[in-house]
Design an enzyme around this catalytic site. Structure first.
Site, PDB file in Angstrom:
ATOM      1  N   TYR A 278      75.638 107.283  17.324  1.00 51.05           N
ATOM      2  CA  TYR A 278      75.388 105.960  17.910  1.00 51.05           C
ATOM      3  C   TYR A 278      75.444 106.056  19.441  1.00 51.05           C
ATOM      4  O   TYR A 278      74.533 105.600  20.142  1.00 51.05           O
ATOM      5  CB  TYR A 278      76.434 104.987  17.389  1.00 51.05           C
ATOM      6  CG  TYR A 278      76.325 103.562  17.894  1.00 51.05           C
ATOM      7  CD1 TYR A 278      75.219 102.778  17.595  1.00 51.05           C
ATOM      8  CD2 TYR A 278      77.356 102.989  18.645  1.00 51.05           C
ATOM      9  CE1 TYR A 278      75.145 101.448  18.029  1.00 51.05           C
ATOM     10  CE2 TYR A 278      77.292 101.677  19.077  1.00 51.05           C
ATOM     11  CZ  TYR A 278      76.184 100.907  18.773  1.00 51.05           C
ATOM     12  OH  TYR A 278      76.111  99.605  19.200  1.00 51.05           O
TER      13      TYR A 278
ATOM     14  N   LYS B 193      72.626 105.535  22.394  1.00 46.55           N
ATOM     15  CA  LYS B 193      72.770 104.513  23.440  1.00 46.55           C
ATOM     16  C   LYS B 193      72.586 105.126  24.829  1.00 46.55           C
ATOM     17  O   LYS B 193      71.940 104.546  25.696  1.00 46.55           O
ATOM     18  CB  LYS B 193      74.122 103.795  23.324  1.00 46.55           C
ATOM     19  CG  LYS B 193      74.215 102.852  22.130  1.00 46.55           C
ATOM     20  CD  LYS B 193      73.134 101.787  22.145  1.00 46.55           C
ATOM     21  CE  LYS B 193      73.262 100.792  21.016  1.00 46.55           C
ATOM     22  NZ  LYS B 193      72.071  99.918  20.886  1.00 46.55           N
TER      23      LYS B 193
ATOM     24  N   GLY C 107      65.196  92.984  15.201  1.00 44.08           N
ATOM     25  CA  GLY C 107      66.569  92.841  14.680  1.00 44.08           C
ATOM     26  C   GLY C 107      66.982  91.382  14.659  1.00 44.08           C
ATOM     27  O   GLY C 107      68.149  91.044  14.854  1.00 44.08           O
TER      28      GLY C 107
ATOM     29  N   GLN D 256      73.519  90.264  13.650  1.00 42.52           N
ATOM     30  CA  GLN D 256      74.616  89.441  14.191  1.00 42.52           C
ATOM     31  C   GLN D 256      74.194  88.747  15.490  1.00 42.52           C
ATOM     32  O   GLN D 256      74.425  87.554  15.671  1.00 42.52           O
ATOM     33  CB  GLN D 256      75.861  90.321  14.445  1.00 42.52           C
ATOM     34  CG  GLN D 256      77.097  89.508  14.780  1.00 42.52           C
ATOM     35  CD  GLN D 256      78.272  90.354  15.269  1.00 42.52           C
ATOM     36  OE1 GLN D 256      78.155  91.564  15.477  1.00 42.52           O
ATOM     37  NE2 GLN D 256      79.414  89.724  15.457  1.00 42.52           N
TER      38      GLN D 256
ATOM     39  N   ARG E 252      64.750  93.168   7.145  1.00 45.76           N
ATOM     40  CA  ARG E 252      65.281  92.385   6.020  1.00 45.76           C
ATOM     41  C   ARG E 252      65.084  90.902   6.320  1.00 45.76           C
ATOM     42  O   ARG E 252      65.090  90.476   7.476  1.00 45.76           O
ATOM     43  CB  ARG E 252      66.758  92.689   5.786  1.00 45.76           C
ATOM     44  CG  ARG E 252      67.607  92.312   6.960  1.00 45.76           C
ATOM     45  CD  ARG E 252      69.086  92.530   6.762  1.00 45.76           C
ATOM     46  NE  ARG E 252      69.782  92.039   7.944  1.00 45.76           N
ATOM     47  CZ  ARG E 252      71.035  92.248   8.263  1.00 45.76           C
ATOM     48  NH1 ARG E 252      71.778  92.977   7.495  1.00 45.76           N
ATOM     49  NH2 ARG E 252      71.566  91.735   9.349  1.00 45.76           N
TER      50      ARG E 252
HETATM   51  P1  NAD Z   1      73.129  94.110  13.322  1.00 45.02           P
HETATM   52  O1  NAD Z   1      73.329  95.343  12.527  1.00 45.02           O
HETATM   53  O2  NAD Z   1      73.820  92.868  12.906  1.00 45.02           O
HETATM   54  O3  NAD Z   1      71.572  93.792  13.448  1.00 45.02           O
HETATM   55  C1  NAD Z   1      70.618  94.808  13.632  1.00 45.02           C
HETATM   56  C2  NAD Z   1      69.375  94.389  12.890  1.00 45.02           C
HETATM   57  O4  NAD Z   1      68.441  95.447  13.007  1.00 45.02           O
HETATM   58  C3  NAD Z   1      69.629  94.152  11.385  1.00 45.02           C
HETATM   59  O5  NAD Z   1      69.254  92.849  11.023  1.00 45.02           O
HETATM   60  C4  NAD Z   1      68.790  95.221  10.711  1.00 45.02           C
HETATM   61  O6  NAD Z   1      68.187  94.772   9.504  1.00 45.02           O
HETATM   62  C5  NAD Z   1      67.746  95.517  11.791  1.00 45.02           C
HETATM   63  N1  NAD Z   1      67.180  96.846  11.612  1.00 45.02           N
HETATM   64  C6  NAD Z   1      67.830  98.027  11.437  1.00 45.02           C
HETATM   65  N2  NAD Z   1      66.963  99.018  11.244  1.00 45.02           N
HETATM   66  C7  NAD Z   1      65.719  98.468  11.307  1.00 45.02           C
HETATM   67  C8  NAD Z   1      64.404  98.987  11.189  1.00 45.02           C
HETATM   68  N3  NAD Z   1      64.194 100.287  10.932  1.00 45.02           N
HETATM   69  N4  NAD Z   1      63.371  98.139  11.312  1.00 45.02           N
HETATM   70  C9  NAD Z   1      63.572  96.831  11.547  1.00 45.02           C
HETATM   71  N5  NAD Z   1      64.788  96.281  11.656  1.00 45.02           N
HETATM   72  C10 NAD Z   1      65.858  97.087  11.548  1.00 45.02           C
HETATM   73  O7  NAD Z   1      73.465  94.471  14.834  1.00 45.02           O
HETATM   74  P2  NAD Z   1      73.783  93.491  16.041  1.00 45.02           P
HETATM   75  O8  NAD Z   1      75.253  93.391  16.143  1.00 45.02           O
HETATM   76  O9  NAD Z   1      72.974  92.265  15.988  1.00 45.02           O
HETATM   77  O10 NAD Z   1      73.330  94.430  17.241  1.00 45.02           O
HETATM   78  C11 NAD Z   1      72.072  94.315  17.867  1.00 45.02           C
HETATM   79  C12 NAD Z   1      72.024  95.322  18.991  1.00 45.02           C
HETATM   80  O11 NAD Z   1      73.126  95.120  19.880  1.00 45.02           O
HETATM   81  C13 NAD Z   1      72.132  96.787  18.521  1.00 45.02           C
HETATM   82  O12 NAD Z   1      71.333  97.582  19.343  1.00 45.02           O
HETATM   83  C14 NAD Z   1      73.575  97.122  18.756  1.00 45.02           C
HETATM   84  O13 NAD Z   1      73.776  98.491  18.979  1.00 45.02           O
HETATM   85  C15 NAD Z   1      73.869  96.322  20.012  1.00 45.02           C
HETATM   86  N6  NAD Z   1      75.295  96.054  20.161  1.00 45.02           N
HETATM   87  C16 NAD Z   1      75.937  95.248  19.283  1.00 45.02           C
HETATM   88  C17 NAD Z   1      77.306  95.051  19.421  1.00 45.02           C
HETATM   89  C18 NAD Z   1      78.080  94.196  18.470  1.00 45.02           C
HETATM   90  O14 NAD Z   1      79.314  94.199  18.514  1.00 45.02           O
HETATM   91  N7  NAD Z   1      77.420  93.415  17.616  1.00 45.02           N
HETATM   92  C19 NAD Z   1      78.001  95.669  20.474  1.00 45.02           C
HETATM   93  C20 NAD Z   1      77.293  96.510  21.338  1.00 45.02           C
HETATM   94  C21 NAD Z   1      75.933  96.685  21.194  1.00 45.02           C
HETATM   95  C1  AKB Z   2      80.055  98.904  16.918  1.00 44.49           C
HETATM   96  O1  AKB Z   2      81.272  98.826  16.661  1.00 44.49           O
HETATM   97  O2  AKB Z   2      79.308  99.816  16.543  1.00 44.49           O
HETATM   98  C2  AKB Z   2      79.465  97.835  17.810  1.00 44.49           C
HETATM   99  C3  AKB Z   2      79.525  98.262  19.221  1.00 44.49           C
HETATM  100  C4  AKB Z   2      80.728  98.028  20.024  1.00 44.49           C
HETATM  101  O3  AKB Z   2      78.580  98.830  19.705  1.00 44.49           O
HETATM  102  N1  AKB Z   2      80.172  96.607  17.566  1.00 44.49           N
END
Ligand code: NAD
Ligand code: AKB
Length: 319
Positions: free
Chosen positions: A142, A146, A8, A12, A36
């Site tokens: 989701y 988790k 990933g 973000q 991607r």
């Molecule tokens: P994001 O959606 O920005 O990035 C996730 C990445 O995973 C994307 O670039 C996507 O292309 C890639 N991806 C999805 N499916 C895929 C697949 N089948 N094969 C390969 N790549 C794949 O998400 P993020 O915000 O960077 O979050 C990363 C992790 O942190 C996730 O597990 C998310 O649940 C967790 N998280 C994020 C937040 C938040 O607010 N950003 C909060 C809590 C937890």
């Molecule tokens: C979402 O809203 O799905 C994420 C998270 C809090 O896990 N930003």
């Protein structure tokens, strides 16, 4: 932590964690993978990057074996709103992706970082001062992925000795890469609308309070947890961490201090509102503070100033 794999890597978190780890550990020692290509060409140019699906166990195992990977940051997943739109796909990517990584970690003795979320809680969880160990019965796909992810990481630690570590992140706010389909995305969207000199149509109700965190604090937390002495950790996975807790109307008011004519109206998306309503308002993160010294640097005011300093559009109207 010498040879690192980030899944990933273009998301973000990954788009900021990848360059940070390359800076610390050497560009060639940090391999990014994602389905991607990076928006920021620096990620592809700044070190090894492979475009692949996280469910491709053969390709992932080859990368880990050939590069002698010892630590995996497993960020690839579908986020809450995207997962609700296609729950079966979310189960497949979030669960089979994680299981693939854990199996590879078991075989090649890798440490694993797994990000959980406030989404791992549900409507029966105490919403205020949400304890570290409490009721977890989420009603979103989701959230289900988790909770199972947290349990799988505990299982691999207990039964196979894999050094799994993880955090329950709140909504993350950042300016480098847009969020990827979550419920807390409204907060980042609000900044971009304000910086463009536009109004913002918010999909959550004005009084929906959720935990949030600025990306620099999230990155610091990941590094601090991964560097923590294993003997001091009694939880390993799924540490509650938070930095601030606010509603859309409080965020709008904080932005208006910098951009007085910024306005927000509310057009509620019932799906994302229901997701937000099932999440905690404010987590208790004392276990993270006690076990590995977690503390945040950015509160609401500091985060808003820093975000607006970094987001600029030609039409931005200043206070
Ligand atoms: P994001 O959606 O920005 O990035 C996730 C990445 O995973 C994307 O670039 C996507 O292309 C890639 N991806 C999805 N499916 C895929 C697949 N089948 N094969 C390969 N790549 C794949 O998400 P993020 O915000 O960077 O979050 C990363 C992790 O942190 C996730 O597990 C998310 O649940 C967790 N998280 C994020 C937040 C938040 O607010 N950003 C909060 C809590 C937890
Ligand atoms: C979402 O809203 O799905 C994420 C998270 C809090 O896990 N930003």
């Amino acid at each position: 932590m010498n040879k690192i794999l980030i899944t990933g890597a273009t998301g973000q978190i990954g788009s900021e964690l990848t360059p940070l780890l390359r800076q610390r550990h050497g560009a060639d020692n940090v391999i990014g993978v994602d389905q991607r290509p990076p928006r920021d060409p620096a990620i592809a140019a700044g070190g090894p990057f492979h475009e692949l699906d996280i469910r491709d166990a053969t390709a992932l195992e080859r990368i880990v074996r050939e590069n002698k990977i010892d630590t995996v940051f497993h960020l690839a997943a579908l986020l809450s709103a995207t997962a609700e739109a296609d729950p079966q796909m979310a189960w497949d990517i979030n669960m089979n992706g994680l299981l693939t990584i854990l199996e590879i970690a078991r075989k090649y003795c890798c440490a694993v970082f797994f990000p959980s979320s406030i989404g791992a809680f549900g409507p029966q969880t105490p919403p205020e001062n949400t304890p570290q160990d409490t009721i977890q019965r989420p009603d979103t796909m989701y959230g289900i992925t988790k909770v199972v992810g947290e349990l799988l990481c505990d299982y691999y630690h207990k039964h196979y000795g894999v050094d799994t570590r993880g955090l329950r992140f709140p909504g993350l706010i950042s300016y480098k890469t847009p969020p990827g389909g979550g419920t807390t995305d409204y907060a980042v969207e609000m900044f971009h609308a304000a910086a463009r000199g536009h109004g913002y149509s918010c999909f959550l109700k004005p009084d929906t309070r959720l935990d949030m965190m600025y990306m620099p604090d999230a990155l610091a937390a990941i590094l601090q947890l991964m560097a923590a002495d294993l003997n001091h950790l009694s939880h390993h996975n799924a540490f509650n961490i938070t930095a601030m807790s606010f509603t859309p109307e409080q965020l709008a008011a904080a932005i208006k201090k910098h951009i007085p004519d910024f306005s927000v109206h509310y057009r509620i998306d019932p799906i994302r509102q229901a997701i937000a309503d099932s999440w905690p308002r404010h987590m208790n993160d004392s276990a993270a503070r006690e076990e590995w010294g977690w503390h945040s640097e950015f509160d609401l005011a500091a985060m808003v100033s820093d975000m607006l300093e970094h987001i600029s559009y030609p039409k931005r109207r200043q206070a």
